[in-house]
Write an enzyme that holds these catalytic residues in place. Structure first.
Site: not given
Length: 400
Positions: A156, A181, A363
């Site tokens: 992230s 991700d 996530h």
């Protein structure tokens, strides 16, 4: 893709999944068996997953900054791990144990500035440029002018910082890059709704166990084993009272998830406390509420992500082209193929990077499925002859 799914690129909350299994149980786990059995949400120490911990001092214009790192392994390339926004190096704990058992490598998991146990002079400067320089400075402080081969792996926000670090040539011995991700297109689309989702999180917790329980039940971390070590790096004990004016907002922001058999007595006690405060000035009531809140809910977030909004755009804008332009082997791990934006789709079709989709993950892919992520990274390292397999690990090369 819904706005909620897109929001996950800043360490945000994914859609609420079915409750996960208990994961790997730790020795001495306290489990209540039979009907109403309660899972063990007690935190576990970093030492169960990492071999050592170190505070790395970095000199700068304003003095010294101290960066917390957790390490494992003694041979092979260094995997420098960068966590997502609001998380900490401890989010890599279970992944570390998994990758060390597959390939010969060294792990350095870093608490980025403003996160975890890292202490810097200006913890509010979370610009991509500053954090990328931090990564380069930590590498220099640890290894001097001759660093070992290093692969940057980021999740992230950490994935974005890894790309900025690589594109600025701040790690001279860089041999590989992995983003987990994070995709520019979906991240940029999510920025407008980011604050609303952050406001939906509880502001305080009554215990570390309560924080771990919330993280699993909310779906932020779907793997209980990872949550028990990771959440310790996300929350801290509440500090002293700031002002009565701020007390009410803190109290109003609390979201509690209590056991059904406790709700009756909790409600009765709450009504009694409210009756006792009737007639007191509103300022006094707010202060008393805050004091009770601090007593009952002594843990809060280490970083207020809402206050970092001015840096969000800089983390992600132009990220896809920066990633594609890095002249080193690259790996992109995603929770869903629908996260790809146009630039990455074209780049993937042109073979500019290796991609693997890990379905049925939230996530926090490396926490939800640490073994699958470790297998993908290990395969990447072996394919490019960056590391040697150990323990009989067999590569399974993906089609993409």
């Amino acid at each position: 893709m819904s706005a909620l799914e897109k929001s996950m690129h800043l360490g945000r909350l994914p859609p609420r999944p079915p409750l996960p299994g208990s994961g790997s149980s730790q020795s001495g786990a306290k489990m209540r068996m039979g009907p109403g059995r309660k899972r063990d949400f007690s935190p576990v120490p970093w030492s169960q997953y990492f071999e050592s911990m170190e505070d790395v001092e970095v000199e700068n214009e304003t003095g010294k900054d101290t960066f917390r790192v957790y390490k494992s392994g003694s041979e092979g390339p260094v995997l420098l791990l960068l966590h997502g926004g609001g998380h900490s190096a401890l989010s890599w704990a279970v992944f570390t144990a998994a990758i060390i058992s597959r390939v010969q490598c060294r792990i350095v998991a870093l608490d980025l500035r403003g996160h975890g146990e890292t202490k810097v002079k200006n913890s509010e400067d979370l610009s991509a440029e500053t954090m990328a320089k931090d990564v380069g400075n930590v590498v220099e402080a640890m290894y001097g002018d001759l660093p070992p081969p290093i692969m940057l792996i980021g999740h992230s926000m950490g994935g974005a910082i890894a790309v900025h670090t690589a594109s600025s040539n701040l790690v001279p011995s860089l041999l590989g890059l992995c983003m987990i991700d994070v995709v520019e297109g979906t991240a940029m689309d999510a920025l407008n709704s980011m604050q609303n989702f952050l406001r939906g999180r509880p502001k305080t917790f009554k215990s570390l166990e309560n924080a771990v329980e919330w993280s699993v039940k909310s779906g932020q971390i779907r793997n209980l084993e990872s949550a028990r070590v990771s959440m310790v790096g996300q929350v801290k004990q509440c500090e002293g009272i700031t002002s009565p004016e701020g007390s009410k907002s803190i109290v109003e922001g609390i979201i509690e998830e209590e056991e059904e058999d406790e709700e009756g007595s909790e409600s009765l006690n709450k009504r009694k406390k409210e009756d006792d405060m009737e007639g007191l000035p509103s300022e006094t009531q707010n202060l008393l509420l805050f004091l009770q809140t601090k007593k009952d809910h002594p843990y809060t977030w280490r970083i207020e992500l809402a206050k970092t909004e001015k840096y969000w755009d800089g983390w992600f804008r132009g990220l896809s082209n920066l990633f594609l332009s890095c002249p080193i082997p690259k790996l992109l791990l995603l929770a869903g193929v629908d996260r790809l934006d146009k630039d990455l789709t074209i780049g993937q079709m042109q073979g500019k990077f290796q991609m693997q989709v890990l379905p049925q993950c939230g996530h926090a892919v490396h926490e939800d499925a640490p073994d699958k992520v470790a297998e993908a990274v290990a395969t990447f390292l072996i394919r490019h002859r960056f590391a040697e397999p150990i323990g009989g690990f067999q590569c399974v090369f993906p089609g993409c």
